[in-house]
Design a protein around this motif. Sequence first.
Motif, PDB file in Angstrom:
ATOM      1  N   LEU A  49       0.833  -1.217   0.000  1.00 18.93           N
ATOM      2  CA  LEU A  49       0.000   0.000   0.000  1.00 18.93           C
ATOM      3  C   LEU A  49       0.865   1.264   0.000  1.00 18.93           C
ATOM      4  CD1 LEU A  49      -2.964  -0.792   2.425  1.00 18.93           C
ATOM      5  CD2 LEU A  49      -3.094  -0.237  -0.019  1.00 18.93           C
ATOM      6  N   HIS A  50       1.899   1.251   0.833  1.00 20.45           N
ATOM      7  CA  HIS A  50       2.795   2.402   0.933  1.00 20.45           C
ATOM      8  C   HIS A  50       3.451   2.698  -0.423  1.00 20.45           C
ATOM      9  CE1 HIS A  50       5.705   5.164   2.756  1.00 20.45           C
ATOM     10  NE2 HIS A  50       6.626   4.550   2.030  1.00 20.45           N
ATOM     11  N   ILE A  51       3.954   1.661  -1.082  1.00 25.83           N
ATOM     12  CA  ILE A  51       4.638   1.854  -2.368  1.00 25.83           C
ATOM     13  C   ILE A  51       3.642   2.270  -3.449  1.00 25.83           C
ATOM     14  CG2 ILE A  51       5.965   0.684  -4.188  1.00 25.83           C
ATOM     15  CD1 ILE A  51       7.268  -0.985  -1.955  1.00 25.83           C
ATOM     16  N   ALA A  52       2.439   1.685  -3.413  1.00 29.91           N
ATOM     17  CA  ALA A  52       1.408   2.048  -4.389  1.00 29.91           C
ATOM     18  C   ALA A  52       1.079   3.536  -4.286  1.00 29.91           C
ATOM     19  CB  ALA A  52       0.156   1.201  -4.182  1.00 29.91           C
ATOM     20  N   GLU A  53       0.984   4.045  -3.050  1.00 29.55           N
ATOM     21  CA  GLU A  53       0.728   5.478  -2.819  1.00 29.55           C
ATOM     22  C   GLU A  53       1.816   6.332  -3.463  1.00 29.55           C
ATOM     23  OE1 GLU A  53      -1.626   7.264  -1.370  1.00 29.55           O
ATOM     24  OE2 GLU A  53      -2.899   5.537  -0.915  1.00 29.55           O
ATOM     25  N   LEU A 103       3.844   5.601  -5.942  1.00 29.49           N
ATOM     26  CA  LEU A 103       4.098   5.443  -7.377  1.00 29.49           C
ATOM     27  C   LEU A 103       2.881   5.630  -8.272  1.00 29.49           C
ATOM     28  CD1 LEU A 103       6.484   2.338  -7.455  1.00 29.49           C
ATOM     29  CD2 LEU A 103       7.119   4.739  -7.619  1.00 29.49           C
ATOM     30  N   ARG A 104       1.683   5.696  -7.673  1.00 28.99           N
ATOM     31  CA  ARG A 104       0.485   5.578  -8.513  1.00 28.99           C
ATOM     32  C   ARG A 104       0.339   6.682  -9.556  1.00 28.99           C
ATOM     33  NH1 ARG A 104      -4.033   5.148  -4.085  1.00 28.99           N
ATOM     34  NH2 ARG A 104      -3.119   3.137  -4.384  1.00 28.99           N
ATOM     35  N   MET A 116      -3.533  -1.514  -8.819  1.00 27.98           N
ATOM     36  CA  MET A 116      -3.627  -0.778  -7.546  1.00 27.98           C
ATOM     37  C   MET A 116      -3.604   0.708  -7.793  1.00 27.98           C
ATOM     38  SD  MET A 116      -1.265  -2.590  -4.672  1.00 27.98           S
ATOM     39  CE  MET A 116      -1.968  -1.910  -3.173  1.00 27.98           C
ATOM     40  N   SER A 117      -3.504   1.094  -9.059  1.00 19.17           N
ATOM     41  CA  SER A 117      -3.357   2.530  -9.376  1.00 19.17           C
ATOM     42  C   SER A 117      -4.678   3.271  -9.218  1.00 19.17           C
ATOM     43  CB  SER A 117      -2.848   2.715 -10.795  1.00 19.17           C
ATOM     44  OG  SER A 117      -1.696   1.931 -10.986  1.00 19.17           O
TER      45      SER A 117
END
Length: 200
Positions: free
Chosen positions: A156-160, A162-163, A199-200
Amino acid sequence: VSSEGPAPLARLVAELGRLPGIGQRTAQRLAFHILRAPDDEAEGLAAAIREVKEKVGLCTRCFNLSEGPLCRICSDPNREQSTICVVEEPADVIPIERTHEYRGLYHVLGGALSPIDGVDADDLKIAELVRRVEQGGVTEVVLATNPTTTGEATALHIAELLRDTVAVTRLASGLPVGADLEHADEVTLGKAFAGRRSMS
Ligand SMILES: [Zn+2]
């Protein structure tokens, strides 16, 4: 001679006993096995331990295990350069490679976010991942952290982060919850890859 036998034997038992999953009795059994083994066999084991420490380091780009500055996967021109699969540990790369479902590159974080254990974003190779993506040429980041509480929090942290920059996907559910990727079977892992969701 103490109750544990000669001092060198006691030392070997103590060292083996520090390995994960090796209790005192097993350590003793292994030590006696090594003691009885032919010299070249015991020397082979000692040399393999020395060699792995001397020669195997981390890839400067993806932080996978490597014998040189760049790992085998990063140096392979046939790998898709546009996809990066993010995993927690170098050991997670092996089962994914075995599925033959994935042809892109990797990024090994070196763990998962776990505030209770004092592991925060700075302790992982997250900034390095963001930098790789910002350098361009990457169209998809597949988050393959473990299906555990810490693995999900990390994803979740990485998705936030990089999205807005790149398409972010997560392995499909179906992997046993709470399990490590490292222990997932090839078929399940292959399906999880094929069915990855946005997840974007
Ligand atoms: Zn690499």
